[in-house]
Design a protein around this motif. Structure first.
Motif, PDB file in Angstrom:
ATOM      1  N   TYR A   1      37.731 -26.033 -17.741  1.00  0.00           N
ATOM      2  CA  TYR A   1      37.898 -26.736 -16.467  1.00  0.00           C
ATOM      3  C   TYR A   1      38.770 -25.927 -15.511  1.00  0.00           C
ATOM      4  O   TYR A   1      38.480 -25.824 -14.314  1.00  0.00           O
ATOM      5  CB  TYR A   1      38.501 -28.137 -16.680  1.00  0.00           C
ATOM      6  CG  TYR A   1      38.699 -28.870 -15.379  1.00  0.00           C
ATOM      7  CD1 TYR A   1      37.603 -29.378 -14.687  1.00  0.00           C
ATOM      8  CD2 TYR A   1      39.967 -29.018 -14.816  1.00  0.00           C
ATOM      9  CE1 TYR A   1      37.755 -30.008 -13.473  1.00  0.00           C
ATOM     10  CE2 TYR A   1      40.130 -29.653 -13.596  1.00  0.00           C
ATOM     11  CZ  TYR A   1      39.020 -30.144 -12.940  1.00  0.00           C
ATOM     12  OH  TYR A   1      39.181 -30.772 -11.726  1.00  0.00           O
TER      13      TYR A   1
ATOM     14  N   GLY B   1      28.030 -26.308 -15.090  1.00  0.00           N
ATOM     15  CA  GLY B   1      27.976 -27.748 -14.821  1.00  0.00           C
ATOM     16  C   GLY B   1      29.249 -28.238 -14.152  1.00  0.00           C
ATOM     17  O   GLY B   1      29.217 -29.064 -13.228  1.00  0.00           O
ATOM     18  N   MET B   2      30.385 -27.705 -14.591  1.00  0.00           N
ATOM     19  CA  MET B   2      31.662 -28.137 -13.994  1.00  0.00           C
ATOM     20  C   MET B   2      31.763 -27.697 -12.529  1.00  0.00           C
ATOM     21  O   MET B   2      32.198 -28.479 -11.673  1.00  0.00           O
ATOM     22  CB  MET B   2      32.828 -27.549 -14.784  1.00  0.00           C
ATOM     23  CG  MET B   2      33.023 -28.208 -16.144  1.00  0.00           C
ATOM     24  SD  MET B   2      34.388 -27.436 -17.019  1.00  0.00           S
ATOM     25  CE  MET B   2      34.500 -28.494 -18.462  1.00  0.00           C
TER      26      MET B   2
ATOM     27  N   ALA C   1      29.312 -27.178 -10.469  1.00  0.00           N
ATOM     28  CA  ALA C   1      28.376 -27.999  -9.700  1.00  0.00           C
ATOM     29  C   ALA C   1      28.962 -29.373  -9.412  1.00  0.00           C
ATOM     30  O   ALA C   1      28.816 -29.908  -8.308  1.00  0.00           O
ATOM     31  CB  ALA C   1      27.058 -28.131 -10.464  1.00  0.00           C
ATOM     32  N   GLU C   2      29.643 -29.946 -10.397  1.00  0.00           N
ATOM     33  CA  GLU C   2      30.217 -31.278 -10.201  1.00  0.00           C
ATOM     34  C   GLU C   2      31.358 -31.228  -9.194  1.00  0.00           C
ATOM     35  O   GLU C   2      31.469 -32.094  -8.318  1.00  0.00           O
ATOM     36  CB  GLU C   2      30.689 -31.862 -11.536  1.00  0.00           C
ATOM     37  CG  GLU C   2      31.164 -33.310 -11.459  1.00  0.00           C
ATOM     38  CD  GLU C   2      30.066 -34.291 -11.038  1.00  0.00           C
ATOM     39  OE1 GLU C   2      28.877 -34.037 -11.300  1.00  0.00           O
ATOM     40  OE2 GLU C   2      30.432 -35.330 -10.433  1.00  0.00           O
ATOM     41  N   ILE C   3      32.206 -30.207  -9.286  1.00  0.00           N
ATOM     42  CA  ILE C   3      33.328 -30.105  -8.348  1.00  0.00           C
ATOM     43  C   ILE C   3      32.790 -29.951  -6.917  1.00  0.00           C
ATOM     44  O   ILE C   3      33.322 -30.519  -5.969  1.00  0.00           O
ATOM     45  CB  ILE C   3      34.260 -28.927  -8.729  1.00  0.00           C
ATOM     46  CG1 ILE C   3      34.892 -29.185 -10.110  1.00  0.00           C
ATOM     47  CG2 ILE C   3      35.351 -28.728  -7.665  1.00  0.00           C
ATOM     48  CD1 ILE C   3      35.626 -27.987 -10.705  1.00  0.00           C
TER      49      ILE C   3
ATOM     50  N   ASP D   1      29.835 -30.980  -5.999  1.00  0.00           N
ATOM     51  CA  ASP D   1      28.863 -32.060  -5.797  1.00  0.00           C
ATOM     52  C   ASP D   1      27.498 -31.533  -5.340  1.00  0.00           C
ATOM     53  O   ASP D   1      26.927 -31.997  -4.346  1.00  0.00           O
ATOM     54  CB  ASP D   1      29.413 -33.105  -4.805  1.00  0.00           C
ATOM     55  CG  ASP D   1      28.650 -34.425  -4.907  1.00  0.00           C
ATOM     56  OD1 ASP D   1      28.052 -34.669  -5.976  1.00  0.00           O
ATOM     57  OD2 ASP D   1      28.641 -35.191  -3.919  1.00  0.00           O
ATOM     58  N   ILE D   2      26.994 -30.543  -6.068  1.00  0.00           N
ATOM     59  CA  ILE D   2      25.654 -30.005  -5.800  1.00  0.00           C
ATOM     60  C   ILE D   2      24.853 -30.003  -7.099  1.00  0.00           C
ATOM     61  O   ILE D   2      25.413 -30.154  -8.177  1.00  0.00           O
ATOM     62  CB  ILE D   2      25.717 -28.573  -5.185  1.00  0.00           C
ATOM     63  CG1 ILE D   2      26.449 -27.598  -6.125  1.00  0.00           C
ATOM     64  CG2 ILE D   2      26.384 -28.611  -3.805  1.00  0.00           C
ATOM     65  CD1 ILE D   2      26.452 -26.152  -5.630  1.00  0.00           C
ATOM     66  N   PRO D   3      23.506 -29.841  -6.997  1.00  0.00           N
ATOM     67  CA  PRO D   3      22.699 -29.877  -8.230  1.00  0.00           C
ATOM     68  C   PRO D   3      23.010 -28.711  -9.170  1.00  0.00           C
ATOM     69  O   PRO D   3      23.511 -27.668  -8.742  1.00  0.00           O
ATOM     70  CB  PRO D   3      21.258 -29.771  -7.723  1.00  0.00           C
ATOM     71  CG  PRO D   3      21.308 -30.146  -6.286  1.00  0.00           C
ATOM     72  CD  PRO D   3      22.673 -29.762  -5.792  1.00  0.00           C
ATOM     73  N   PHE D   4      22.672 -28.921 -10.434  1.00  0.00           N
ATOM     74  CA  PHE D   4      22.871 -27.909 -11.482  1.00  0.00           C
ATOM     75  C   PHE D   4      21.616 -27.882 -12.339  1.00  0.00           C
ATOM     76  O   PHE D   4      21.184 -28.910 -12.845  1.00  0.00           O
ATOM     77  CB  PHE D   4      24.084 -28.303 -12.339  1.00  0.00           C
ATOM     78  CG  PHE D   4      24.271 -27.497 -13.600  1.00  0.00           C
ATOM     79  CD1 PHE D   4      24.259 -26.105 -13.572  1.00  0.00           C
ATOM     80  CD2 PHE D   4      24.472 -28.134 -14.820  1.00  0.00           C
ATOM     81  CE1 PHE D   4      24.450 -25.366 -14.739  1.00  0.00           C
ATOM     82  CE2 PHE D   4      24.669 -27.398 -15.996  1.00  0.00           C
ATOM     83  CZ  PHE D   4      24.653 -26.011 -15.945  1.00  0.00           C
ATOM     84  N   VAL D   5      21.025 -26.716 -12.461  1.00  0.00           N
ATOM     85  CA  VAL D   5      19.886 -26.555 -13.367  1.00  0.00           C
ATOM     86  C   VAL D   5      20.314 -25.581 -14.454  1.00  0.00           C
ATOM     87  O   VAL D   5      20.699 -24.449 -14.166  1.00  0.00           O
ATOM     88  CB  VAL D   5      18.628 -26.054 -12.624  1.00  0.00           C
ATOM     89  CG1 VAL D   5      17.501 -25.774 -13.618  1.00  0.00           C
ATOM     90  CG2 VAL D   5      18.180 -27.087 -11.597  1.00  0.00           C
TER      91      VAL D   5
ATOM     92  N   VAL E   1      14.152 -27.472  -6.569  1.00  0.00           N
ATOM     93  CA  VAL E   1      15.444 -27.939  -6.065  1.00  0.00           C
ATOM     94  C   VAL E   1      15.768 -27.189  -4.771  1.00  0.00           C
ATOM     95  O   VAL E   1      15.477 -25.999  -4.662  1.00  0.00           O
ATOM     96  CB  VAL E   1      16.598 -27.642  -7.065  1.00  0.00           C
ATOM     97  CG1 VAL E   1      17.810 -28.484  -6.738  1.00  0.00           C
ATOM     98  CG2 VAL E   1      16.178 -27.839  -8.502  1.00  0.00           C
TER      99      VAL E   1
END
Lengths: 319, 247
Positions: free
Chosen positions: B95, B129-130, B132-134, B136-140, B168
């Motif tokens: 993180y 993935g982390m 992308a979440e921070i 707030d956008i898509p993650f493939v 996407v």
């Protein structure tokens, strides 16, 4: 205050890796003197109350076809809402879990351990053992945050069943719009997914060419096994990339791994050394793989494997 | 079009795995360090191919690491990155690392962020993935094929037991694996050019570490192989059935 297990479904059925996650979640809950609940997203034909046999007390469902294809952003939002009261959230460390668990970790500021291979140690802190260096070592990772997320390696935890029926309840959840549009799905049907297989039969360059792969596939079919290959075999396109096991391919941990014509380079061993029993068939007695094997035959695969196939048929009463 | 490519430093795939300091640290003595293969062979090379197809594409590399990461950053620049940013901090918690890269991504407003599907040391599969979440956008994740047409991407991703083709819009984060591109070797022109490409060093932002390593263990040694004669493979089947109870 509970454990929440994400149950991954495929084609309307619960994946084997999810049963493992359910048992893991239930036993973690027992260590923490709390209960384990589960969440299922998407439409599912299977009877979800059977999760009770794996220790789950309640299953929350969002049964909407929009969730049959996964978008990590959408799944994360729904699971985050459902996990408001959970201390520990458990995923399988499969392709779905690897896409969602990290997002959820960042969203909830919940420490994440992926690739877990054992129950958490909760006597002092909260420490989870995970596979690192592609199976060549383990790391014990302490999670310092209040909420914790664990992604369990497939085939790392035994499934145990008891009596029990889980309560199944629809979760009232708003489904955000998906940013990922699925255009097509290409699933290999009738084959066992490599990551979940109990038995894997794998071939290397010793098989001399793709035309000889019948040896591998025949033995695999007979044993109900998945097929795999070494990196050079995938690189020269004898077999598809998704069959490549090893350090830069898939890391697997089946109950039985049979390597035919694979010398056992350190990078290959890294992907398979968590297998419970390893059998090596190679004509070179100096092949390094023998040092990592439980059983071995030094011999020509083209002579040995057909005899093994006959012996397995005999064992299974097929001849 | 700006692409941010995350580069991690890992031990060479043949490195001996051992630990020191009461099994709390990786024994780095004599270890050859490389760019994490997933970051290099698939993510970076695919990004370079996108730039070759459209020279207006800008490739920035980001690494979270100490000064000892600079040789692998220079190698990535030699392969084809335009410039690099090193966040001067040790990688310990995923993180923490993801938060540093997300900060760089915010400041540089990138259209696309590439990561490898995992590092071969920690095997975390977590950073993409982390980030992308921070943001707030898509993650493939687990992409094996990536194509770009204006602001829309078409990606083939691996799913359990098969593949899926998805569409996407930018911006997004993609984790790359085998199939995306083929391994390359830097040429002399690249190596010479890399020496003068910008490599900016920035200090990390304050971020809490959510996890910490308590100790490492090595797996127990195998008892030794039981060899069966090639003339008697039936014995192997018997052992697998009766002794190992594996079939």
């Amino acid at each position: 205050m509970s454990v929440l297990v994400f149950i991954d479904i495929a084609d309307g059925q619960i994946k084997k890796a999810s049963f493992e996650a359910a048992c893991y979640g239930a036993q973690t809950a027992a260590l923490l003197a709390t209960k384990a609940e589960a969440i299922v997203l998407g439409t599912c034909e299977a009877d979800l109350s059977v999760l009770g046999q794996y220790g789950i007390s309640k299953v929350h469902t969002v049964s909407d076809a929009k969730l049959n294809h996964f978008d990590s952003q959408v799944f994360t939002k729904i699971i985050a809402d459902a996990a408001a009261g959970a201390d520990v959230i458990v995923f399988s460390n499969n392709t779905t879990g690897k896409a969602i668990a990290p997002r959820l970790s960042a969203r909830l500021k919940a420490g994440l351990v992926t690739g877990a291979v054992a129950l958490p140690e909760v006597s002092a802190g909260f420490v989870v053992k995970k596979s690192v260096f592609s199976g060549k070592a383990f790391a014990n990772i302490g999670i310092n945050s209040a909420k914790k997320i664990i992604a369990l390696n497939p085939n790392a935890f035994n499934i145990t069943k008891t009596d029990g029926i889980a309560e199944v309840a629809a979760l009232n959840s708003e489904i955000p719009a998906a940013a990922v549009t699925v255009l097509s799905v290409n699933k290999v049907t009738g084959e066992i997914p490599l990551s979940e297989a109990d038995i894997v039969v794998s071939g290397g360059r010793g098989l001399k060419g793709p035309e000889n792969w019948g040896l591998v596939t025949d033995l695999a079919k007979l044993l109900g096994a998945a097929t795999a290959c070494s990196r050079p075999v995938a690189d020269i396109h004898w077999r598809p990339h998704h069959e490549h096991v090893g350090q830069t391919g898939l890391a697997i941990a089946p109950n039985l791994y049979i390597a035919i014509g694979i010398s056992g380079a350190i990078q290959h061993l890294a992907g398979v050394n968590r297998s419970k029993t390893i059998v090596v068939i190679n004509k070179d007695p100096e092949a390094p793989f023998f040092k990592a094997a439980d059983y071995g035959i030094v011999g020509d695969a083209f002579e040995v494997v057909p005899k093994i196939i006959d012996a397995v048929k005999k064992l299974k009463g097929m001849s | 079009m700006k692409i941010l490519i995350c580069i991690s430093k890992t031990p060479d795939t043949t490195a001996k795995i051992a630990f020191t300091d009461n099994n709390t640290k990786f024994a780095a003595d004599g270890v050859q360090w490389i760019i994490n293969p997933y970051d290099e062979w698939y993510s970076l090379v695919r990004a370079i191919e996108l730039k070759e197809a459209d020279p207006s594409v800008v490739l920035h590399l980001v690494n979270v690491g100490g000064a000892d990461s600079e040789p692998i950053i220079r190698k990535a620049l030699a392969l084809g990155g335009d410039e690099a940013i090193r966040v001067n901090a040790d990688q310990s918690d995923s993180y923490f690392t993801a938060a540093q890269i997300a900060q760089i991504a915010k400041e540089g407003s990138y259209d696309l962020i590439f990561t490898g599907k995992e590092t071969i040391d920690y095997n975390g599969s977590s950073i993409g993935g982390m980030i992308a979440e921070i943001l707030d956008i898509p993650f493939v994740s687990h992409a094996v094929k990536f194509d770009l047409a204006s602001s829309q991407t078409t990606i083939v991703r691996e799913i359990d037991g098969g593949e899926e083709t998805v569409q996407v819009n930018l911006p997004l984060v993609v984790s790359c694996q085998k199939g995306m591109a083929e391994q390359r070797i830097p040429n002399m022109k690249g190596i010479m050019g890399a020496r003068t490409k910008p490599l900016k060093v920035v200090e990390p932002i304050a971020t809490e570490a959510l996890t910490s390593v308590v100790a490492f263990d090595l797996p127990p040694a195998k008892a030794g192989v039981k060899l069966v004669s090639a003339d008697n493979p039936e014995e192997l089947v018997r052992l697998l059935s009766e002794e190992a109870k594996a079939i």
